[in-house]
Design an enzyme around this catalytic site. Structure first.
Site, PDB file in Angstrom:
ATOM      1  N   ARG A 108     -10.150  -1.716   3.702  1.00  9.58           N
ATOM      2  CA  ARG A 108      -8.762  -2.090   3.417  1.00  9.58           C
ATOM      3  C   ARG A 108      -7.787  -1.132   4.105  1.00  9.58           C
ATOM      4  O   ARG A 108      -8.136  -0.031   4.508  1.00  9.58           O
ATOM      5  CB  ARG A 108      -8.517  -2.125   1.909  1.00  9.58           C
ATOM      6  CG  ARG A 108      -8.478  -0.771   1.220  1.00  9.58           C
ATOM      7  CD  ARG A 108      -8.161  -0.959  -0.262  1.00  9.58           C
ATOM      8  NE  ARG A 108      -8.138   0.316  -0.979  1.00  9.58           N
ATOM      9  CZ  ARG A 108      -7.065   1.094  -1.094  1.00  9.58           C
ATOM     10  NH1 ARG A 108      -5.923   0.743  -0.506  1.00  9.58           N
ATOM     11  NH2 ARG A 108      -7.117   2.220  -1.786  1.00  9.58           N
ATOM     12  N   HIS A 109      -6.552  -1.600   4.221  1.00 12.30           N
ATOM     13  CA  HIS A 109      -5.503  -0.799   4.839  1.00 12.30           C
ATOM     14  C   HIS A 109      -4.897   0.135   3.790  1.00 12.30           C
ATOM     15  O   HIS A 109      -4.744  -0.265   2.630  1.00 12.30           O
ATOM     16  CB  HIS A 109      -4.417  -1.714   5.412  1.00 12.30           C
ATOM     17  CG  HIS A 109      -3.525  -1.054   6.399  1.00 12.30           C
ATOM     18  ND1 HIS A 109      -2.483  -0.229   6.028  1.00 12.30           N
ATOM     19  CD2 HIS A 109      -3.512  -1.080   7.757  1.00 12.30           C
ATOM     20  CE1 HIS A 109      -1.858   0.212   7.104  1.00 12.30           C
ATOM     21  NE2 HIS A 109      -2.460  -0.289   8.176  1.00 12.30           N
ATOM     22  N   PRO A 110      -4.522   1.356   4.154  1.00 13.21           N
ATOM     23  CA  PRO A 110      -4.002   2.290   3.151  1.00 13.21           C
ATOM     24  C   PRO A 110      -2.607   1.957   2.626  1.00 13.21           C
ATOM     25  O   PRO A 110      -2.245   2.389   1.534  1.00 13.21           O
ATOM     26  CB  PRO A 110      -4.001   3.631   3.884  1.00 13.21           C
ATOM     27  CG  PRO A 110      -3.947   3.281   5.326  1.00 13.21           C
ATOM     28  CD  PRO A 110      -4.719   2.010   5.454  1.00 13.21           C
TER      29      PRO A 110
END
Length: 394
Positions: A227-229
């Site tokens: 996932r993207h932060p």
């Protein structure tokens, strides 16, 4: 058609991956790349698999379009020959540990006396100066010391190396960039210069927002899986028969996603109506998305989501990529004919130029195949002088 780097001669002292990939890209654009190899052994990758008819596919790919000279760099007569070639060359590139070329008398300070317009590039693990400059390094070390490994993998697992050698490949790309800038500068001023490329520097430059999250917010990024932060949903999600990538990086795309999911009310949900809130409640949102995806196969879901204007894709295997019609349309898998290996498919060049596209005409050379040719064509040496080199075991 004149190729962009036609009449640019490169003396290539590199081996394995970072340096050879850099000079391969230069050769694709028309540079004459003369690869200097160890007699009898050559580049290490000549012994790396996979093999086809005894020839290394690894070597064939990375050294297409080059010439090979087999010279013993411990022999003073070989060094003398190289110095003569330097006078007729534009670029020197090497990826030995810092200090090796100086011991050989082939460092930048020595060679620029022979050719002031020379562009000299060094690629190493940690660069030519700094506390770690003398440390040995491979890609795994560069990824770890550059911070990439610490943010790669899932939080419940150990740190993970990236699946490709990004330390080597990024250093190669930055080296090409540096050489192009230096050639442009030389075109305007006549001056050569020295280029120092470190694999760890290259990895740090690839970390993008991860560095800023620390320097601005004092947040130390950690492993969070795929996932993207800072954006959600931006992850890999489970469908009926596999995994789907969904990449939503703004509120507009989220509205499109929930629309194709036929759950438009999620766009107004207080947990999800803004990107930071979606990231904060990412676990709940992922469960909702995967519940919806459970009703679809990967292909069905990707078609629905993509038609809705949201970035989405399946996860292709290397086999899938090689067979994909888009790979073929973009000419990213090409065939080269090698005199020993035969026809071999290798990755193409991703730089698509309208007027001067990369042209890959030749496969990789046999070890020392062009030694006599280069000395004859470039330095005008006659057969008597070539015979003397053989007798001197150069």
């Amino acid at each position: 058609m004149q190729r962009p780097l036609e009449n640019i001669r490169v003396l290539d002292f590199t081996r394995v991956l970072a340096g050879p990939y850099c000079t391969m890209l230069l050769a694709d654009m028309g540079a004459e790349v003369i690869k200097i190899e160890r007699p009898g052994e050559g580049d290490d990758t000549r012994q790396f698999g996979p093999f086809q008819n005894g020839e290394s596919g690894y070597f064939v790919y990375l050294n297409r379009g080059k010439k090979s000279m087999a010279l013993d760099l411990k022999n003073p007569h070989a060094i003398a020959a190289i110095k003569e070639l330097v006078k007729e060359s534009d670029v020197v590139i090497e990826n030995f540990r810092p200090g090796v070329m100086k011991k050989l008398g082939l460092d930048y300070e020595s060679l620029k006396e022979l050719n002031p317009s020379l562009i000299y590039t060094s690629i190493s693990g940690f660069g030519q100066y700094g506390p770690y400059s003398q440390r040995p390094a491979y890609d795994l070390v560069a990824q770890a010391m550059g911070g990439l490994t610490s943010i790669t993998g899932h939080p419940e697992g150990p740190p993970t190396r990236s699946g490709a050698s990004l330390g080597d490949m990024s250093a190669a790309l930055y080296a090409v960039y540096g050489i192009m800038v230096a050639l442009f500068h030389r075109e305007r001023t006549g001056e050569g210069q020295y280029i120092d490329i470190a694999m760890t520097d290259s990895i740090i430059a690839l970390l993008e927002n991860n560095v800023m999250r620390y320097t601005v917010d004092n947040i130390v990024p950690v492993r969070i899986g795929s996932r993207h932060p800072i954006s959600s949903p931006f992850d890999i999600y489970q469908a009926q028969d596999g995994y789907v990538v969904i990449a939503v990086a703004n509120d507009s795309l989220f509205k499109k996603l929930v629309s194709v999911m036929k759950q438009p009310e999620l766009a107004e949900d207080k947990r999800f109506h803004l990107d930071p809130l979606r990231t904060e409640n990412e676990t709940e949102l992922k469960a909702i998305i995967e519940a919806w995806l459970s009703g679809y196969t990967v292909d069905e879901a990707v078609e629905i989501i993509s038609e809705g204007g949201v970035p989405s894709s399946p996860i292709l295997t290397i086999e899938d990529v090689c067979k994909d019609e888009h790979t073929k349309a973009r000419n990213m898998l090409i065939e080269v004919d090698h005199p020993v290996a035969g026809s071999m498919r290798i990755p193409g060049n991703p730089v698509k130029l309208s007027q001067t596209p990369p042209i890959i005409r030749e496969a990789s050379p046999a070890l020392g195949e062009h030694t006599a040719q280069v000395l004859t064509d470039v330095l005008n040496w006659d057969s008597k002088k070539l015979k003397a080199l053989e007798e001197q075991e150069v």
